[in-house]
Every structure is written in C-alpha cells, then in structure tokens.
Design an enzyme around this catalytic site. Sequence first.
Site, PDB file in Angstrom:
ATOM      1  N   TYR A  74     -17.092  18.213 -13.625  1.00 59.31           N
ATOM      2  CA  TYR A  74     -17.498  16.807 -13.763  1.00 59.31           C
ATOM      3  C   TYR A  74     -18.520  16.444 -12.667  1.00 59.31           C
ATOM      4  O   TYR A  74     -18.331  16.784 -11.500  1.00 59.31           O
ATOM      5  CB  TYR A  74     -16.245  15.924 -13.647  1.00 59.31           C
ATOM      6  CG  TYR A  74     -16.517  14.450 -13.713  1.00 59.31           C
ATOM      7  CD1 TYR A  74     -16.894  13.859 -14.911  1.00 59.31           C
ATOM      8  CD2 TYR A  74     -16.417  13.656 -12.586  1.00 59.31           C
ATOM      9  CE1 TYR A  74     -17.148  12.499 -14.979  1.00 59.31           C
ATOM     10  CE2 TYR A  74     -16.674  12.292 -12.641  1.00 59.31           C
ATOM     11  CZ  TYR A  74     -17.045  11.724 -13.844  1.00 59.31           C
ATOM     12  OH  TYR A  74     -17.307  10.381 -13.899  1.00 59.31           O
ATOM     13  N   ARG A  90       0.857  -1.194   0.000  1.00 59.99           N
ATOM     14  CA  ARG A  90       0.000   0.000   0.000  1.00 59.99           C
ATOM     15  C   ARG A  90       0.890   1.239   0.000  1.00 59.99           C
ATOM     16  O   ARG A  90       0.596   2.238  -0.641  1.00 59.99           O
ATOM     17  CB  ARG A  90      -0.946   0.014   1.215  1.00 59.99           C
ATOM     18  CG  ARG A  90      -1.632   1.362   1.382  1.00 59.99           C
ATOM     19  CD  ARG A  90      -2.856   1.385   2.296  1.00 59.99           C
ATOM     20  NE  ARG A  90      -2.854   0.440   3.376  1.00 59.99           N
ATOM     21  CZ  ARG A  90      -2.178   0.570   4.520  1.00 59.99           C
ATOM     22  NH1 ARG A  90      -1.461   1.643   4.761  1.00 59.99           N
ATOM     23  NH2 ARG A  90      -2.217  -0.381   5.442  1.00 59.99           N
ATOM     24  N   LYS A 140      -9.289   8.048 -18.776  1.00 56.15           N
ATOM     25  CA  LYS A 140      -9.584   8.689 -20.043  1.00 56.15           C
ATOM     26  C   LYS A 140      -8.334   8.687 -20.936  1.00 56.15           C
ATOM     27  O   LYS A 140      -7.844   7.632 -21.268  1.00 56.15           O
ATOM     28  CB  LYS A 140     -10.139  10.085 -19.774  1.00 56.15           C
ATOM     29  CG  LYS A 140     -11.188  10.140 -18.628  1.00 56.15           C
ATOM     30  CD  LYS A 140     -12.455   9.369 -18.915  1.00 56.15           C
ATOM     31  CE  LYS A 140     -13.369   9.203 -17.692  1.00 56.15           C
ATOM     32  NZ  LYS A 140     -13.662  10.381 -16.903  1.00 56.15           N
ATOM     33  N   ASP A 154      -8.217  20.069 -13.077  1.00 55.95           N
ATOM     34  CA  ASP A 154      -8.540  18.733 -13.565  1.00 55.95           C
ATOM     35  C   ASP A 154      -8.258  18.758 -15.067  1.00 55.95           C
ATOM     36  O   ASP A 154      -9.004  19.356 -15.840  1.00 55.95           O
ATOM     37  CB  ASP A 154     -10.009  18.404 -13.261  1.00 55.95           C
ATOM     38  CG  ASP A 154     -10.394  16.999 -13.707  1.00 55.95           C
ATOM     39  OD1 ASP A 154      -9.719  16.456 -14.606  1.00 55.95           O
ATOM     40  OD2 ASP A 154     -11.374  16.455 -13.174  1.00 55.95           O
TER      41      ASP A 154
HETATM   42  C1  LIG Z   1     -14.064  10.698 -15.564  1.00 55.19           C
HETATM   43  C2  LIG Z   1     -13.684  11.976 -14.934  1.00 55.19           C
HETATM   44  C3  LIG Z   1     -13.414  12.061 -13.553  1.00 55.19           C
HETATM   45  C4  LIG Z   1     -13.577  10.883 -12.622  1.00 55.19           C
HETATM   46  O1  LIG Z   1     -12.726   9.847 -12.934  1.00 55.19           O
HETATM   47  P1  LIG Z   1     -13.016   8.298 -12.595  1.00 55.19           P
HETATM   48  O2  LIG Z   1     -11.780   7.639 -13.060  1.00 55.19           O
HETATM   49  O3  LIG Z   1     -14.249   7.913 -13.346  1.00 55.19           O
HETATM   50  O4  LIG Z   1     -13.231   8.213 -11.109  1.00 55.19           O
HETATM   51  C5  LIG Z   1     -13.008  13.285 -13.048  1.00 55.19           C
HETATM   52  N1  LIG Z   1     -12.902  14.375 -13.843  1.00 55.19           N
HETATM   53  C6  LIG Z   1     -13.172  14.324 -15.161  1.00 55.19           C
HETATM   54  C7  LIG Z   1     -13.026  15.563 -15.974  1.00 55.19           C
HETATM   55  C8  LIG Z   1     -13.569  13.136 -15.745  1.00 55.19           C
HETATM   56  O5  LIG Z   1     -13.856  13.100 -17.057  1.00 55.19           O
END
Ligand SMILES: *Cc1c(COP(=O)(O)O)cnc(C)c1O
Length: 391
Positions: free
Chosen positions: A110, A58, A207, A182
């Site tokens: 998001y 961890r 993504k 983000d």
């Molecule tokens: C998908 C996404 C998240 C969250 O990510 P997960 O891997 O689904 O927890 C946060 N911010 C943006 C802009 C996203 O597209």
Amino acid sequence: MYRRQIVKLKANARFSTICLHAGQEPDPTTGAIVTPIYQTSTYVQEELGKHKGYEYARTQNPTRSALESNVAAMENGKAGFAFASGMAAINAIASLLKSGDHVVVSDNVYGGTFRLFDQVLGRYQIAFSYVDTADIAAVERALTPQTRMLFVETPSNPVMRLTDLPAAADLAHRHSARLVVDNTFASPYIQRPIELGADLVTHSTTKYLNGHSDSIGGVVVATRDDDIEWLGFVQNAAGGILSPFDSWLVLRGTKTLPLRMVQHSANGMVLAELLAAHPKVKQVHYPGLATHPQHALAVRQMRGFGGMLSFDVGSLEAARRLLNGVRLMSLAESLGGVETLISHPASMTHAAVPAEHRAALGITDGLVRISAGVEDIDDLRDDLIQALDLI
Ligand SMILES: *Cc1c(COP(=O)(O)O)cnc(C)c1O
C-alpha cells in the site's frame, strides 16, 4: 434488577458467531444488547486508588476494548489494539523496530505504507528492502542478519499477487523475524494469517471490517506476549487511538462481515469472469480465476476470493472512457465498502510511484481496479458492459 447475561462463546464457536458475539456482552449497567458509545474522557474513582479498571479514556475505553476483543477473536489472535487509522496501526507495529533493524516488505505494498517506511522510518536508521514476496526465494535472498520483520500484503494491490503465508512464516521464524500481514484486502473471513503462522495482523478497518465507507480506522492483532505488552504501552504512550464512535461503527460493521464477504466474493467472481471473456479486456487479475498464476495457492489459503480485482484495457484513453462511462459504479479511491468503486491506480492510488517502478509492478496506464460492492450483480454487469462499449 437486570441480571447480566454473559454471552459465553464456546471455544470452538464458528466465524459468523465470533463476529457477532466476541467482545460484545450485553452492557453490564442496562443490558443494552449493543455495546454503547462510551463518550467520556475520564472515569470517576470511588476513592483514592480504587477504580473499576478505567482511569482515563486514552488508556481504556469500553467501546474500543469491545472492538479490540472482537477483531482479535476474528483473527484468532490473543489481543487487539485499535488506532485512528490503518496507517496509525502500521506505525504502531513499526515502533517494535529499533535503529539498525532491517525489514523485508512486499514491493507493491500500500502506497501509504511505503511512504511511512521510506520517508519517516528511513530517518531512524531502519532499512527496508522491497521484494516480490510472491517469490519466496527472493524473500530469502533479501534477508540479512539484521532482518527483524517481514511485512506482507496478500493479495497485493492492485495486481492481486499472493504470498504463500505458511512459507513466509516459516522463513521469517527461521531468521528470528516476525511475519506481519496487512490483511485489509482479504478480511479475516477470507484469510486468517495468524492461523497460517503470522505473528501480527493489521487492518485498515476503513475498508472491509467497517465496510460502509463511513469511518477511518486501523487495528493490530498480536499473538506474542512481548508484542502485546509493547503495543498496549505504545497505544497509550503515542495516543493514536480509535474514537468511541468509530469503534462502535466498526463493531456494527463486523457483525455483518461474513454476509458481506460472501456477496463481495460472488460479485467479484462474476465481474472477473465477464471481463476475462470480453474482447476489449487484455488481462484480468483476480485470484478466483483458474488462469491466475497463483490460483492453487489462493484455493489453499483463502476462503472465497474477495471483491478486489483489476484488469487492463490497453491504454490510458481506453481506461478514461471506461471510468467516465460507468453510471452505477463510483469513481473513487478506497475499497471494501458496500458500494462498488472503480479507480485508475496509475493516476490515483499509485500516482506517487515512479513510472518505471509502476511498469515493473504491472501497474500499466490501462489498468483499472474494481472494489466489487454488494449491489445486485445484474445491475453491476449491465453497468460494466455499457461502459466497456464506450471504449
Ligand atoms: C487503506 C489501506 C491502508 C491504510 O489505511 P487508512 O485507514 O487509510 O490509514 C493500509 N493498508 C492497506 C492495504 C489499505 O488498503
């Protein structure tokens, strides 16, 4: 005996070279060119108090560490921390806050981030103001003496509004607040917020960074020593770590990020232009179009414009025909993978947003979002044109 070859990255190595080599030296035991999946829970100590820097998985895992160094270098930050999802990464950032603190957030952030802030962190006396961060004056008005963080998404989802990152950083720093970006939608190929003044960058690696629609993960890249210390502590204390296998998958993904982003951007641009010229389309949101209200800002702070775009076909019924009519594009949530995805924000990703708030954000019932993949553009074009004909 294998002689260890350290890939010495020059300080001024270019982005594609960093993606391929940063954090990824040949395995010291065998010379394996690919960082192995260290699928272990613990590490045997030579004698009491003597170990190789690894005690429990961890806390430290070589595959995860390789990914963390890799993404930190890509974002030009000092340290990276990989988590089990994008939301776990954002939750770790939120743990920098204390009760009584105030955060200014992009209003079309998001949905999962809104849910975390609104329904979880709101219980801990942390206050959030949602403003259109494309409007820096509105951000300034929202700041209070308690503001400790400005949390921004640019481009925003799904209407592709941009935030001027150097201006946002300047404003945050004048008020002793951190700028958190983000960067999931753009990826570090297109935009590197730390170079523009951000203190923390986060990604859903689910993504573009992983890019192949086969892993859920998240990462935080930090620059301030106090943040680095806290994030390392909290990653171990709360334990929301990325698994070795997922770390390996994302490392595999980042190697080709530059190649993929070039194609995502090229395909996004062609689709945006096709849609902008199509009689059945009312409006297209894509920062690469000269008609985008912030196109000049996009040219300033982005390299290419990415694969995300949205457009309005006028009604729910028209959107339904289009979405049910595509054959190559897949009707699905998520984004950033090699396959083209198409979705309906009002009923899918933004269904939890109240209707009047959706309208204020420009998320109409006729809005359709595309995550342009890397298929041959002529096949994508043919598919979109035949589906538009069904409206
Ligand atoms: C998908 C996404 C998240 C969250 O990510 P997960 O891997 O689904 O927890 C946060 N911010 C943006 C802009 C996203 O597209």
